[in-house]
Design an enzyme around this catalytic site. Structure first.
Site, PDB file in Angstrom:
ATOM      1  N   HIS A  67       0.813  -1.224   0.000  1.00 21.88           N
ATOM      2  CA  HIS A  67       0.000   0.000   0.000  1.00 21.88           C
ATOM      3  C   HIS A  67       0.843   1.269   0.000  1.00 21.88           C
ATOM      4  O   HIS A  67       0.326   2.357  -0.268  1.00 21.88           O
ATOM      5  CB  HIS A  67      -1.006  -0.008   1.157  1.00 21.88           C
ATOM      6  CG  HIS A  67      -0.467   0.354   2.490  1.00 21.88           C
ATOM      7  ND1 HIS A  67      -0.069  -0.573   3.427  1.00 21.88           N
ATOM      8  CD2 HIS A  67      -0.262   1.567   3.074  1.00 21.88           C
ATOM      9  CE1 HIS A  67       0.328   0.041   4.520  1.00 21.88           C
ATOM     10  NE2 HIS A  67       0.227   1.343   4.334  1.00 21.88           N
ATOM     11  N   ASP A 114      -0.492  -7.561   1.621  1.00 18.77           N
ATOM     12  CA  ASP A 114       0.156  -6.241   1.657  1.00 18.77           C
ATOM     13  C   ASP A 114       1.669  -6.421   1.785  1.00 18.77           C
ATOM     14  O   ASP A 114       2.259  -6.238   2.849  1.00 18.77           O
ATOM     15  CB  ASP A 114      -0.402  -5.432   2.821  1.00 18.77           C
ATOM     16  CG  ASP A 114      -0.017  -3.960   2.748  1.00 18.77           C
ATOM     17  OD1 ASP A 114       0.477  -3.525   1.697  1.00 18.77           O
ATOM     18  OD2 ASP A 114      -0.249  -3.251   3.749  1.00 18.77           O
ATOM     19  N   SER A 209       4.207   1.998   8.292  1.00 18.43           N
ATOM     20  CA  SER A 209       3.875   1.008   7.273  1.00 18.43           C
ATOM     21  C   SER A 209       5.123   0.525   6.542  1.00 18.43           C
ATOM     22  O   SER A 209       6.005   1.317   6.212  1.00 18.43           O
ATOM     23  CB  SER A 209       2.919   1.618   6.248  1.00 18.43           C
ATOM     24  OG  SER A 209       1.692   1.945   6.819  1.00 18.43           O
TER      25      SER A 209
END
Length: 255
Positions: A67, A114, A209
């Site tokens: 992402h 992801d 992330s």
């Protein structure tokens, strides 16, 4: 979301409201104690700004979250060997991206699959501040419920969006899969490719992330996504289970 060797520092920060993924409830890492950490940076307001984390898995490859690349890689750099994002440390090595490979089955609706691999424009120069880290492969045992794991990043320190200059780390614990799949937690958005982990007011947050989740010094997960409040008891951090992707990783890195 968006923390091994570091001590968990008590957090007294109660939240209001910025969506994301950052280290909340942790503390500053010992400088360069995690030499595999990568800062993925994009140009913003005339300077390069930290956007996502990553970790060095081969001489020319960084692993991160899919992402982080939904808007492409134009202008993005990868910085290795950093502790401070802003100080001109001699240990830093900065790379352009040859190619970012996101998993073809990545779902933006629930962040399943992801995972991404980034090929740097040249091999790294190994040093005390820039080293590879081992990651979990198929057939190895992933951490069970209540096992302590740790992660690190330059993400937000709290839900007000305060960002650190220096690398932060936090110790958290793997949570019960059944609980994370309950409707008042993540429901059907919690898939077999994810684990959830947190402790009271200790979590990853916006900007973490793509960073690593480690168990016994091996990366077992990738910081993925979570709730709109970092440290929320019913929206713990979500992490992509790396051991589910061994064949995909090997195929991409053979290119």
């Amino acid at each position: 979301m968006g923390c091994d060797k570091g001590l968990l520092v008590a957090a007294a920060l109660l939240a209001l409201v910025v969506p994301g993924e950052s280290i909340t409830g942790g503390g500053e890492a010992v400088a360069h104690s995690r030499p595999y950490m990568a800062s993925l940076q994009i140009p913003k307001n005339g300077k390069m700004t930290h956007e996502c984390g990553g970790f060095l898995v081969a001489d020319q490859w960084v692993m991160s979250a899919a992402h982080c690349f939904v808007s492409g890689t134009e202008g993005m750099n990868v910085v290795l060997g950093a502790h401070s994002l802003n100080d001109p440390e001699e240990s830093k090595q900065t790379f352009n991206i040859l190619q970012a490979y996101s998993h073809s089955d990545f779902s933006l609706s629930n962040y399943d699959n992801d995972i991404a691999l980034v090929k740097l424009d040249r091999p790294i120069v190994a040093s005390e501040s820039v080293k590879l880290v081992k990651f979990q492969r198929e057939g190895a045992n992933d951490p069970d419920k209540d096992k302590e794991v740790n992660t690190a990043g330059w993400g937000s320190l709290n839900n007000l969006g305060s960002r650190p200059d220096k690398l932060q780390e936090v110790v958290i614990a793997v949570m019960d899969r059944v609980k994370c799949g309950r409707s008042d937690y993540y429901g059907k958005k919690f898939t077999d490719n994810m684990l959830c982990a947190a402790k009271t007011r200790a979590d990853t947050c916006d900007g973490d992330s793509g960073g690593p989740l480690l168990f016994n010094d091996v990366v077992v997960g990738i910081t993925s996504n979570g709730g709109k409040k970092c440290g929320s008891s019913k929206k713990p951090g979500l992490y992509t289970i790396i051991s589910h992707y061994t064949q995909w990783i090997d195929r991409i890195m053979a290119q």
